[in-house]
Design a protein around this motif. Structure first.
Motif, PDB file in Angstrom:
ATOM      1  N   MET A  32      55.231 -46.879  67.809  1.00 44.24           N
ATOM      2  CA  MET A  32      53.669 -46.964  68.230  1.00 44.24           C
ATOM      3  C   MET A  32      52.329 -47.535  67.844  1.00 44.24           C
ATOM      4  N   SER A  33      51.854 -47.298  68.363  1.00 44.00           N
ATOM      5  CA  SER A  33      50.853 -48.175  67.798  1.00 44.00           C
ATOM      6  C   SER A  33      49.537 -47.527  66.698  1.00 44.00           C
ATOM      7  N   ARG A  34      49.649 -48.351  65.416  1.00 44.07           N
ATOM      8  CA  ARG A  34      48.724 -47.119  65.051  1.00 44.07           C
ATOM      9  C   ARG A  34      47.959 -46.460  65.577  1.00 44.07           C
ATOM     10  N   SER A  35      46.545 -46.683  66.877  1.00 46.50           N
ATOM     11  CA  SER A  35      45.818 -45.962  67.147  1.00 46.50           C
ATOM     12  C   SER A  35      46.243 -44.608  68.152  1.00 46.50           C
ATOM     13  N   GLU A  36      47.627 -44.892  68.800  1.00 46.01           N
ATOM     14  CA  GLU A  36      48.447 -43.913  68.992  1.00 46.01           C
ATOM     15  C   GLU A  36      48.641 -42.615  68.219  1.00 46.01           C
ATOM     16  N   VAL A  37      48.917 -43.342  67.127  1.00 47.26           N
ATOM     17  CA  VAL A  37      49.537 -42.016  66.431  1.00 47.26           C
ATOM     18  C   VAL A  37      47.960 -41.554  65.832  1.00 47.26           C
ATOM     19  N   GLU A  38      47.005 -42.078  65.397  1.00 52.06           N
ATOM     20  CA  GLU A  38      46.101 -41.167  64.668  1.00 52.06           C
ATOM     21  C   GLU A  38      45.409 -40.366  66.367  1.00 52.06           C
ATOM     22  N   GLN A  39      45.687 -41.235  67.421  1.00 53.56           N
ATOM     23  CA  GLN A  39      44.796 -39.836  68.770  1.00 53.56           C
ATOM     24  C   GLN A  39      45.907 -38.489  68.349  1.00 53.56           C
ATOM     25  N   ALA A  40      47.231 -38.506  68.300  1.00 55.54           N
ATOM     26  CA  ALA A  40      48.129 -38.162  67.959  1.00 55.54           C
ATOM     27  C   ALA A  40      48.218 -36.860  66.843  1.00 55.54           C
ATOM     28  N   LEU A  41      47.416 -37.687  65.785  1.00 58.82           N
ATOM     29  CA  LEU A  41      47.550 -36.868  64.431  1.00 58.82           C
ATOM     30  C   LEU A  41      45.844 -35.628  65.098  1.00 58.82           C
ATOM     31  N   ASN A  45      45.623 -31.408  63.221  1.00 56.41           N
ATOM     32  CA  ASN A  45      44.120 -30.729  62.729  1.00 56.41           C
ATOM     33  C   ASN A  45      45.073 -30.708  61.139  1.00 56.41           C
ATOM     34  N   PHE A  46      45.266 -31.475  60.953  1.00 56.90           N
ATOM     35  CA  PHE A  46      45.166 -32.228  59.195  1.00 56.90           C
ATOM     36  C   PHE A  46      43.466 -31.686  58.695  1.00 56.90           C
ATOM     37  N   ASP A  47      43.736 -31.215  57.175  1.00 60.14           N
ATOM     38  CA  ASP A  47      42.510 -31.392  56.155  1.00 60.14           C
ATOM     39  C   ASP A  47      41.879 -33.008  55.889  1.00 60.14           C
ATOM     40  N   LYS A  48      42.338 -33.637  55.342  1.00 61.16           N
ATOM     41  CA  LYS A  48      42.455 -35.031  55.161  1.00 61.16           C
ATOM     42  C   LYS A  48      43.582 -36.197  56.171  1.00 61.16           C
ATOM     43  N   THR A  49      43.127 -37.699  56.780  1.00 62.46           N
ATOM     44  CA  THR A  49      43.855 -38.855  56.969  1.00 62.46           C
ATOM     45  C   THR A  49      42.711 -39.753  56.413  1.00 62.46           C
ATOM     46  N   VAL A  50      44.239 -40.671  55.653  1.00 63.52           N
ATOM     47  CA  VAL A  50      43.264 -41.768  55.344  1.00 63.52           C
ATOM     48  C   VAL A  50      44.334 -43.065  55.314  1.00 63.52           C
ATOM     49  N   PRO A  51      43.562 -44.055  55.305  1.00 66.73           N
ATOM     50  CA  PRO A  51      44.552 -45.198  55.373  1.00 66.73           C
ATOM     51  C   PRO A  51      46.035 -45.381  53.992  1.00 66.73           C
ATOM     52  N   VAL A  52      46.499 -45.675  53.844  1.00 66.05           N
ATOM     53  CA  VAL A  52      46.667 -46.364  52.461  1.00 66.05           C
ATOM     54  C   VAL A  52      47.593 -47.937  52.616  1.00 66.05           C
ATOM     55  N   GLY A  53      46.496 -49.312  52.020  1.00 69.39           N
ATOM     56  CA  GLY A  53      46.147 -50.206  52.415  1.00 69.39           C
ATOM     57  C   GLY A  53      46.220 -50.780  53.602  1.00 69.39           C
ATOM     58  N   ASN A  54      46.951 -51.957  54.198  1.00 71.92           N
ATOM     59  CA  ASN A  54      46.634 -52.513  55.994  1.00 71.92           C
ATOM     60  C   ASN A  54      47.838 -51.616  56.254  1.00 71.92           C
ATOM     61  N   ASP A  55      49.044 -50.760  56.093  1.00 76.71           N
ATOM     62  CA  ASP A  55      50.383 -50.910  56.602  1.00 76.71           C
ATOM     63  C   ASP A  55      50.487 -49.509  56.610  1.00 76.71           C
ATOM     64  N   GLY A  56      49.378 -48.394  55.954  1.00 75.19           N
ATOM     65  CA  GLY A  56      49.951 -46.516  56.398  1.00 75.19           C
ATOM     66  C   GLY A  56      49.321 -45.780  56.514  1.00 75.19           C
ATOM     67  N   LEU A  57      49.232 -44.785  56.300  1.00 83.06           N
ATOM     68  CA  LEU A  57      47.915 -43.654  57.141  1.00 83.06           C
ATOM     69  C   LEU A  57      48.875 -42.231  56.486  1.00 83.06           C
ATOM     70  N   LEU A  72      53.560 -39.343  56.073  1.00 79.36           N
ATOM     71  CA  LEU A  72      53.094 -40.784  55.097  1.00 79.36           C
ATOM     72  C   LEU A  72      53.565 -41.769  56.675  1.00 79.36           C
ATOM     73  N   PHE A  73      52.691 -42.966  57.469  1.00 78.58           N
ATOM     74  CA  PHE A  73      53.465 -43.524  58.032  1.00 78.58           C
ATOM     75  C   PHE A  73      53.405 -44.250  57.923  1.00 78.58           C
ATOM     76  N   THR A  74      54.557 -45.470  58.325  1.00 82.82           N
ATOM     77  CA  THR A  74      54.245 -46.780  57.574  1.00 82.82           C
ATOM     78  C   THR A  74      54.682 -47.742  59.150  1.00 82.82           C
ATOM     79  N   PHE A  75      53.603 -49.232  58.808  1.00 78.29           N
ATOM     80  CA  PHE A  75      53.370 -49.318  59.839  1.00 78.29           C
ATOM     81  C   PHE A  75      53.538 -51.652  59.401  1.00 78.29           C
ATOM     82  N   CYS A  76      54.575 -52.226  60.542  1.00 83.51           N
ATOM     83  CA  CYS A  76      54.941 -53.176  60.659  1.00 83.51           C
ATOM     84  C   CYS A  76      54.137 -53.750  61.916  1.00 83.51           C
ATOM     85  N   ASN A  77      52.848 -54.829  61.752  1.00 85.33           N
ATOM     86  CA  ASN A  77      52.591 -55.034  62.864  1.00 85.33           C
ATOM     87  C   ASN A  77      51.770 -53.884  63.909  1.00 85.33           C
TER      88      ASN A  77
END
Length: 165
Positions: A32-41, A45-57, A72-77
């Motif tokens: 899944m793309s990062r935007s698809e994960v963010e949309q699904a999240l 209804n999490f209290d907080k969602t924060v980026p972790v560096g360039n490749d994490g959420l 914790l979601f980790t992305f590659c490209n």
């Protein structure tokens, strides 16, 4: 059609029928793309969602929330390659989950014992990984000076780092 041709067609059909996605946890799927994960999240209804560096959420509930979820979601490209879920940090839970994984997938493929010193004091880690098809299932238990952490992970090989880690 000859028997060889039929066999080849059947084999080719089975290969094409294999799923493109490796792992799937809830509605989160490898690739899944990062935007698809963010949309699904948004529906979680999490209290907080924060980026972790360039490749994490990191998506989590605050301490006063009884749900106590931490993902914790980790992305590659920009593609999802790893999902970590924290569970109740208890050594008994660690042993139960490790036993279940061993019964299902055999002995661990990789075991990582690790000790280091961090700002809050000593950090002790025991991580175990099993293979399920192209997926790596992991279990990590971390003991800090004042706390502990237990997480389950699922990851797939990728071009950004060597799995499992």
């Amino acid at each position: 059609m000859t028997i060889k041709t039929k066999t080849f067609c059947l084999f080719a059909g089975l290969l094409l029928a294999l799923p493109v996605q490796a792992w799937e946890v809830g509605e989160f799927k490898n690739g899944m793309s990062r935007s698809e994960v963010e949309q699904a999240l948004k529906t979680w209804n999490f209290d907080k969602t924060v980026p972790v560096g360039n490749d994490g959420l990191f998506a989590y509930d605050l301490p006063n929330n009884p749900g106590g979820r931490r993902f914790l979601f980790t992305f590659c490209n920009d593609r999802l390659v790893e999902f970590d879920q924290e569970v109740e940090p208890d050594f008994r839970n660690f042993v139960t989950i490790a036993s279940n994984y061993s019964n299902l997938y055999g002995n661990p493929l990789k075991v990582i014992p690790y000790t280091s010193v961090v700002a809050s004091g000593e950090k002790n880690l025991l991580a175990m990984f099993w293979r399920k098809g192209s997926d790596y299932l992991g279990l990590k238990y971390v003991l800090y000076a004042n706390s502990e952490q237990l997480s389950m992970t699922v990851q797939v090989g990728n071009n950004c780092w060597q799995a499992p880690r």
